[in-house]
Structures are given as C-alpha cells and as structure tokens.
Enzyme design. Structure first.
Site, PDB file in Angstrom:
ATOM      1  N   TRP A   1     -22.029 -47.534 -19.344  1.00 23.87           N
ATOM      2  CA  TRP A   1     -22.872 -48.469 -18.698  1.00 23.87           C
ATOM      3  C   TRP A   1     -21.906 -49.022 -17.621  1.00 23.87           C
ATOM      4  O   TRP A   1     -20.847 -49.107 -18.042  1.00 23.87           O
ATOM      5  CB  TRP A   1     -23.685 -49.237 -19.436  1.00 23.87           C
ATOM      6  CG  TRP A   1     -23.206 -50.493 -19.762  1.00 23.87           C
ATOM      7  CD1 TRP A   1     -22.400 -50.525 -20.970  1.00 23.87           C
ATOM      8  CD2 TRP A   1     -23.125 -51.894 -19.312  1.00 23.87           C
ATOM      9  NE1 TRP A   1     -21.916 -52.068 -21.169  1.00 23.87           N
ATOM     10  CE2 TRP A   1     -22.431 -52.502 -20.094  1.00 23.87           C
ATOM     11  CE3 TRP A   1     -23.839 -52.256 -18.204  1.00 23.87           C
ATOM     12  CZ2 TRP A   1     -22.145 -54.009 -20.053  1.00 23.87           C
ATOM     13  CZ3 TRP A   1     -23.883 -53.762 -18.056  1.00 23.87           C
ATOM     14  CH2 TRP A   1     -23.065 -54.559 -18.934  1.00 23.87           C
TER      15      TRP A   1
ATOM     16  N   ASP B   1     -16.653 -47.060 -24.077  1.00 19.75           N
ATOM     17  CA  ASP B   1     -16.109 -47.201 -25.278  1.00 19.75           C
ATOM     18  C   ASP B   1     -14.951 -46.201 -25.566  1.00 19.75           C
ATOM     19  O   ASP B   1     -14.934 -45.043 -25.237  1.00 19.75           O
ATOM     20  CB  ASP B   1     -17.319 -46.934 -26.279  1.00 19.75           C
ATOM     21  CG  ASP B   1     -18.239 -48.139 -26.128  1.00 19.75           C
ATOM     22  OD1 ASP B   1     -17.969 -49.398 -25.567  1.00 19.75           O
ATOM     23  OD2 ASP B   1     -19.454 -48.063 -26.551  1.00 19.75           O
TER      24      ASP B   1
ATOM     25  N   ASP C   1     -25.879 -52.980 -25.347  1.00 20.94           N
ATOM     26  CA  ASP C   1     -26.358 -53.063 -26.863  1.00 20.94           C
ATOM     27  C   ASP C   1     -26.374 -51.582 -27.486  1.00 20.94           C
ATOM     28  O   ASP C   1     -26.221 -51.316 -28.587  1.00 20.94           O
ATOM     29  CB  ASP C   1     -27.885 -53.378 -26.973  1.00 20.94           C
ATOM     30  CG  ASP C   1     -28.216 -54.872 -26.353  1.00 20.94           C
ATOM     31  OD1 ASP C   1     -27.156 -55.651 -26.488  1.00 20.94           O
ATOM     32  OD2 ASP C   1     -29.150 -54.922 -25.911  1.00 20.94           O
TER      33      ASP C   1
END
Lengths: 150, 396
Positions: free
Chosen positions: A77, A96, A125
C-alpha cells in the site's frame, strides 16, 4: 502493516524533541543527508507517516531495503508523507519484508494516510507479504516511489 | 553376648514427635494428602456462560504462535480457562449451538517456509480437542490484523463465511454440517463479512456502497443487492468493526457518526446516520473527541452501543486508542453515559449475564475489567507475555 498502535509510538517515546530514537537497546542512525533528515530507527522519521510494523532499519535492512535472507513483497500500500528536508510531499510505498519470523525490534505504527481495509491500497492492517513466496512477516520499509505532484 | 548400647538421642529427632504431640493437643489431623490421578486434564462446559469472552491474541512478535484465550472476567481467581492455537493472522469464530470453536489459520510445511496450507480448525468447546481440521483450498484466506468480520457464522448457524484476499477478494462458504467449502463468491472491490438475514452476508465496497447476498441451501447466491453509496471513504470513512442489535449492524465513522444498516435479508436498508457529538454536553470530552482504537465499537444485551473515544483526536489518530467509552442509545440518538477508563485502551467488549463487564485491552496488552453498572475498574487480567489481544468476542 499492523496497528500495533500508536501505543508503539508512544511507548517508544518516538516523538519530536525526544532524545534518541526512543527504543532501548537500538543504536541511532542519524542521516547525513540534509534532504533526508531524521533517524530511520525512530518512529518519528518522516517517511514513516503511515507505517505499521517493525522498522527494517532496526532489523538488518534500511528504511528502504529488506534485511538479508528476506524478500520484499512486490505489492503493498502507498501513502504520502511530507519531507521536512525540502518541504515536499513524497509518495511512499510500505513494502513488507517477508519469509522469516517477526523481527521484533522498533515496533512503530502511524496512520496519517491510512484508510479502512475496504480500500486495501491505502490500508496498513493487511499483511502485505501476501504477494510473496511466504506470507511470514519480518519488517516494514518505506520506499520513495514518486513525488506527490498533487 | 551382644551388648545393647543406648545412643544419646539427637535433639532434631525429637521434632516429629514434638510436632505430633502439639498437633494432637491442638486437634489437628495428620492425614496425608491423597494421591492424585495423572494424567489429569480439565474440561469446560458444553456451552459457555455469557459472562465469558474470547481474547484473540495476534502474537505480533511471533505470528505463527497466535492463540485465543478463554477468559472469565467475573472470576476473582482462575480467570483464564484455557486457549486454542490460532496461527499466522488467524481469524476466529464459534457456535454455541454446535459446541464448536472455529479458527481459520495458515501453516507452512517447515515452519516459516515450505508449502503454504490454510486450514479451518474446529475445536470441541468442552474439551478444546480438535474435532476436525479441513484444508481450505487455494491458500487465499485473508491475512490481516485480527477482527471479527474476517470470519462469521450465518445467523441460521449453517454456514461459516471465510473472507479471502489475494488481493482478489472473495468469500468461501463453508457448510458446517458437511464440513467442507461448498462455494466461493467473488466480491471484487469489496471487503469483509457481515451477517445478512438468516443465510447471507454483506460486504463493504470501495465505491462507498455495500454488496449483499441471500444464499440458498448450497451456498449459492439467490439474490445480489447493491446499496447506495453511503460510506465516504475519503472524507470520513466508517471503521469496519461493527456492533449488532438483532438485524441492524452499527458502524462508526472516523469523525464520530453512527451509521446503522439493517441487514435482514433482501435489500439492505441504509438507515439514518446519527452524530455521537450531538450530546457533547453530557460528556467530559465533547468537541475534538473521536472514535479511536482497533475494536472501537460493541454493544450490550439491551442494544446500547459502546464506542471507544479519544479526547482531542487529530487526523491519523483513528487507531491510537481512547480513554473514554461513550454509551450511545440508538433509540434516542444520544450519548447517555460516559465511562472513564483508567488509561488509553485499544479494543472494547461488553459481556453478558447479570454481572456484565466492560472489558478493554489496554496499552500493556492486558485486559482491564470494569463493572458495567458502576463503571468501576475491578481488576486486570493479563500476565501472558508479549501478547496482542486485539479482538475480543463476548460469548453470546
């Protein structure tokens, strides 16, 4: 990723004006580039305005690279953060790093561009290792991918 | 001829005799503790009391080792009754009628590496023994911070609904009688699961609408509905956590609006939204207070809505937690009560029974237990190491 909450930020003491990066046992990494000011091991570092997870700069990587032995998720994101070094906004991709267990250092959560999961491309999230060979999450980076011309 | 030699008595040898004499004088029995059977494993009731709750630990520091604790917030001792594993961003639900707990979880064949397999693990509530473990095809279930809307049982108790995100979004329909996935429904651009009617579900969509489905006995869509666009994701998005009262789901927005949606099957009904701040004079913190945290909204058994509020919140604070709980009455559209917490908290839940509690996950990742009637802080339940019990499920 993750809402380990501003708790993580508050607990770290990682707020402007504090001494050091706010994480006990983590050495500082002050930037020598005036255009990229701040400490990538601090939750207060400008690029981390929407980050949620363990800072890769504390885990063997940097603010924009993954630690050895992990791999960077290709999908993620993005948010926009204001760089105090030049007063410009940058588009930041929160990739990530995946494939090994949780790094466990420098937990940081900020949500300045975060939207609910219904807009996944603007949500932290989600485990963004989902696009990798392994969904096992290690840490999070903040990669400059564009200038925000908006 | 042997000679008997009388040895002098050591003073310590007299201690047992002296103790026995003292016990006899005091009337104390010298009976020994009974031998105890082993192995010896506790069991739980087949149906859990409504005063209990499940505390789902994300285990962010070691994600493969998540767990769900079974907690009794009313207990002054022995407040944790057991736990089940919940690996790698697991999602959790349960059925009191079936006496089963459900964990959708993810494993790798060699721990952190190897082949990924997703499983639905079904536990017997009384023994916490594994009743079934069913592989979920496609290794596609959603992995996110733990939340209720990722795994839901339909209101008729027949289907378990599993949210998938790869990032293609879909919902797997798991038949709880057949114990297998009977259908996948694609929901492009939409997220998470909210029960709709007896046998159906709704999801939020990225254009601000909701999509909803009525399902048949085989998990196939009978009807599909799309609401008007009512969720302003850019300016004031709705949190995706929800409270329910019968067939109405309540959501709260970043800026403090309450949005009810009737999900009774058929066409979903988007009801009038209400403003929490409409009753600011009744609270310590009015202007500037906003919902903030993870599980920011829940309900009690009378239909009152509880919202975790952060004083003086700013943009970007929506997950920062709050130190007040506002109790909202949907019938009057007003905040009727404010409960001050002992500190910043992340998630809230309200248990049932005559001794209802407000439970809040605090910054230490322990559970603060408040008496619901008085609002008084009673105790802390925790001591479980680096846990992250973000999702709290009161037993219904």
């Amino acid at each position: 990723m993750f809402p380990l909450l501003p708790i993580a930020r508050a607990a770290s003491g990682g707020v402007a004006g504090d001494q050091g990066n706010g994480f006990d046992g983590v050495a500082e990494q002050q930037s020598s580039n005036p255009l990229d000011p701040g400490d990538p091991t601090s939750c207060d570092y400008w690029r981390y305005c929407g980050i949620d997870g363990f800072l890769c700069a504390c885990c063997g990587g940097t603010s924009h690279s993954c630690p050895p032995g992990t791999h960077m998720s290709p999908i993620t994101w993005v948010g926009t953060c204001l760089n105090p070094g030049d007063g410009k906004r940058y588009v930041i991709s929160y990739n990530d790093c995946c494939g090994t267990n949780s790094c466990g250092r420098c937990l940081c959560n900020r949500n300045e561009s975060d939207k609910p999961m219904v807009r996944p491309q603007a949500n932290n999230d989600i485990n963004w290792c989902l696009g990798s060979d392994s969904v096992t999450y290690n840490c999070s980076t903040a990669v400059i991918i564009a200038h925000d011309e908006g | 001829m042997s000679k008997i030699v009388k040895m002098p008595t050591h003073p310590l040898r007299l201690v047992p005799a002296l103790m026995a004499a003292m016990c006899a004088l005091l009337g104390v029995s010298l009976a020994q503790l009974p031998v105890e059977p082993a192995p010896n494993v506790e069991t739980l009731p087949e149906k859990y009391p409504s005063s209990w709750l499940f505390a789902h630990d994300l285990a962010f520091y070691a994600l493969a080792t998540g767990r769900v604790y079974i907690v009794d917030p009313t207990a002054k001792t022995s407040d944790v009754h057991g736990m089940v594993d919940a690996a790698a961003f697991a999602s959790f639900s349960y059925s009191q009628d079936r006496g089963e707990l459900y964990v959708a979880e993810t494993f790798y064949t060699r721990g952190m590496r190897g082949d990924r397999t997703d499983f639905l693990t079904i536990y017997d509530m009384a023994t916490l023994a594994i009743a079934a473990q069913v592989e979920l095809p496609g290794a596609k279930r959603s992995l996110s911070v733990t939340q209720k809307a990722a795994l839901q049982v339909t209101r008729d108790g027949e289907f378990l609904l599993i949210y998938n995100f790869t990032p293609a979004a879909s919902v797997s329909i798991f038949d709880l009688n057949k114990r297998k996935v009977v259908n996948d429904i694609q929901i492009p651009g939409c997220s998470l699961i909210y029960p709709h009617g007896d046998k159906g579900f709704a999801s939020f969509c990225a254009d601000g609408s909701m999509i909803a489905f009525d399902l048949d006995e085989n998990g196939k869509p009978l009807n599909e509905y799309r609401t008007v666009k009512f969720n302003d994701i850019d300016a004031d998005p709705l949190f995706m956590k929800f409270a329910t009262d019968d067939d109405v789901a309540y959501f709260v927005s970043y800026k403090g609006f309450v949005q009810p949606v009737r999900l009774a099957g058929g066409e979903p009904e988007v009801l009038d939204r209400m403003y929490l701040g409409g009753a600011v004079r009744q609270t310590s913190y009015g202007a500037g207070a906003r919902p903030a945290g993870w599980q920011v909204i829940t309900q009690d058994r009378s239909g009152k809505i509880y919202v975790l509020m952060r004083p003086d919140a700013r943009d970007g604070d929506h997950k920062s937690g709050g130190s007040y709980v506002w109790v909202f009455d949907p019938k009057s559209g007003r905040v009727i009560r404010e409960i001050a917490l002992t500190g910043n908290s992340i998630s809230i839940e309200v248990t049932g029974g005559r001794n209802s509690k407000l439970v809040a996950t605090n910054e230490a990742m322990f559970l603060d237990i408040y008496d619901l009637k008085s609002g008084a802080h009673e105790r802390i339940i925790g001591g479980w190491g680096p846990a992250n019990p973000f999702a709290l499920h009161a037993v219904q």
